[in-house]
Design an enzyme around this catalytic site. Structure first.
Site, PDB file in Angstrom:
ATOM      1  N   GLY A 151       0.485  -1.440  -0.027  1.00 51.19           N
ATOM      2  CA  GLY A 151      -0.191   0.171   0.491  1.00 51.19           C
ATOM      3  C   GLY A 151       0.566   1.202  -0.112  1.00 51.19           C
ATOM      4  O   GLY A 151       2.019   1.290   0.362  1.00 51.19           O
ATOM      5  N   CYS A 152       0.301   2.524  -0.452  1.00 54.90           N
ATOM      6  CA  CYS A 152       1.204   3.704   0.003  1.00 54.90           C
ATOM      7  C   CYS A 152       1.692   4.516   1.015  1.00 54.90           C
ATOM      8  O   CYS A 152       2.679   4.127   1.178  1.00 54.90           O
ATOM      9  CB  CYS A 152       0.032   4.709  -0.812  1.00 54.90           C
ATOM     10  N   TYR A 153       0.507   4.093   1.962  1.00 52.50           N
ATOM     11  CA  TYR A 153       1.013   3.915   3.420  1.00 52.50           C
ATOM     12  C   TYR A 153       2.106   3.125   3.351  1.00 52.50           C
ATOM     13  O   TYR A 153       3.661   4.407   4.771  1.00 52.50           O
ATOM     14  CB  TYR A 153      -0.148   4.445   4.730  1.00 52.50           C
ATOM     15  N   CYS A 156       5.249   4.426   2.398  1.00 53.71           N
ATOM     16  CA  CYS A 156       5.826   5.348   3.010  1.00 53.71           C
ATOM     17  C   CYS A 156       6.500   5.668   3.917  1.00 53.71           C
ATOM     18  O   CYS A 156       7.927   6.093   4.395  1.00 53.71           O
ATOM     19  CB  CYS A 156       4.879   7.095   2.335  1.00 53.71           C
TER      20      CYS A 156
END
EC number: 1.2.1.38
Length: 347
Positions: A151-153, A156
């Site tokens: 996922g993106c979170y 990051c």
């Protein structure tokens, strides 16, 4: 390479789907052979996405008509719950799969079913999936038949933590806090009130405080690298009034007498898509817009033993489609930069 890799994209009408199409159009080693959408079957890709006029001559097809089994690799850019039903058949036919949804990210099935609110349709396949955080699992990705794109979170937040966790440099029993902000494209392309311009413009808000689906995914990565840390992890996402981009501010406690910037630089020395900035730098979301990059800085808070990590990505690129293309390159032994050479857009 002489023979191009035949690529299929399932669910190509969303933001990650069109981002895959954009990136793959510049890839020298692939041919996009099939794009699917049940709702837009028969519609030309160039008509649906004017940005791709003159680039693709394909039309959307239903998954049953697209001949996905003839592809070398298929990307699932679908809502949660689709890939776990359709990917097993393709894998049995020798097609490699990269799933951009969350269907294969969580190894513990009861945990996945709790957070995603549905029974898992292919629990036996979860253990075969490789978690596709490229800079962590590169060797496993190279051999994988099925990659669960992060996922993106989680991307990051995890990228700056991985080198420190691998050396067990975080202090057990101390809080680890990730304060994150995302652009509205992270909510997807389907219309909902919360994504309307009048709702998100000139506004800023937290959400998912009681529990966000990316929480167990991040905790799983942490727990796999260092004991005694995941239990103290706190994650709060925010919606920022921008289209794309993601910013994570991570507060952590480190072992005494270390230089975390050196640890990060050493780990990512040969990584093409992670940029460790000098201490005191403050990476901006616009510095990675449109590119498969993560820019990171770390510094100690003033008059405190707390360290502050700043991490930025484009949620649609390194946080989704770009990392998926990077994983495909690794799987087929290609240069990781192929299709991913775009320079960030500014302004």
């Amino acid at each position: 390479m002489s023979k191009k890799i035949k690529v299929g994209i399932v669910g190509a009408t969303g933001y990650t789907g069109v981002e895959l199409l954009r990136l793959l159009a510049a890839h020298p080693d692939v041919e996009v052979a099939a794009v699917t959408s049940r709702s837009e079957a028969g519609t030309a890709v160039a008509d649906y996405f004017p940005s791709l006029r003159g680039v693709y001559g394909l039309a959307f097809q239903t998954p049953d008509e697209a001949g996905l089994e003839q592809c070398d690799i298929v990307f699932f850019a679908t809502p949660n719950g689709i890939a776990m039903k359709d990917a097993p058949r393709l894998i049995e036919q020798g097609v490699r799969v990269i799933d951009l949804s969350a269907d294969f990210r969580i190894w513990d099935i009861p945990t996945w079913e709790h957070w995603y609110g549905m029974p898992h349709a292919a629990p036996g396949l979860v253990s075969q999936a490789v978690y596709g955080l490229s800079e962590l699992n590169r060797e496993a990705v190279a051999q994988a038949r099925l990659v669960a794109n992060p996922g993106c979170y989680p991307t990051c937040v995890s990228l700056p933590l991985v080198p420190l966790l691998r050396q067990c440099r975080l202090k057990p029993g101390m809080p680890l806090i990730a304060d994150c902000k995302s652009g509205v494209s992270g909510a997807g392309r389907k219309g909902n009130v919360g994504s309307l311009l009048c709702e998100v413009g000139d506004n800023f808000k937290a959400y998912g405080i009681a529990g966000h689906r990316h929480l167990p995914e991040i905790r799983q990565t942490i727990a796999g690298l260092q004991d005694g840390i995941a239990e103290g992890f706190v994650f709060t996402p925010h919606l920022a009034p921008m289209i794309r981009g993601m910013h994570a501010t991570v507060y952590l406690h480190l072992s005494d007498g270390i230089c975390p910037e050196t640890i990060l630089r050493d780990y990512y020395r040969d990584s093409l898509f992670v940029d460790i900035l000098p201490a005191g730098s403050t990476p901006e979301t616009r510095s990675v817009r449109g590119a498969n990059l993560c820019r990171i800085s770390i510094q100690q808070a003033a008059q405190s033993d707390v360290w502050v990590v700043l991490s930025v990505i484009d949620n649609l690129v390194k946080g989704a489609a770009g990392q998926a293309v990077q994983n495909m390159n690794i799987m087929f032994g290609l240069k990781e930069t192929h299709g991913l050479g775009a320079i960030p857009l500014l302004p």
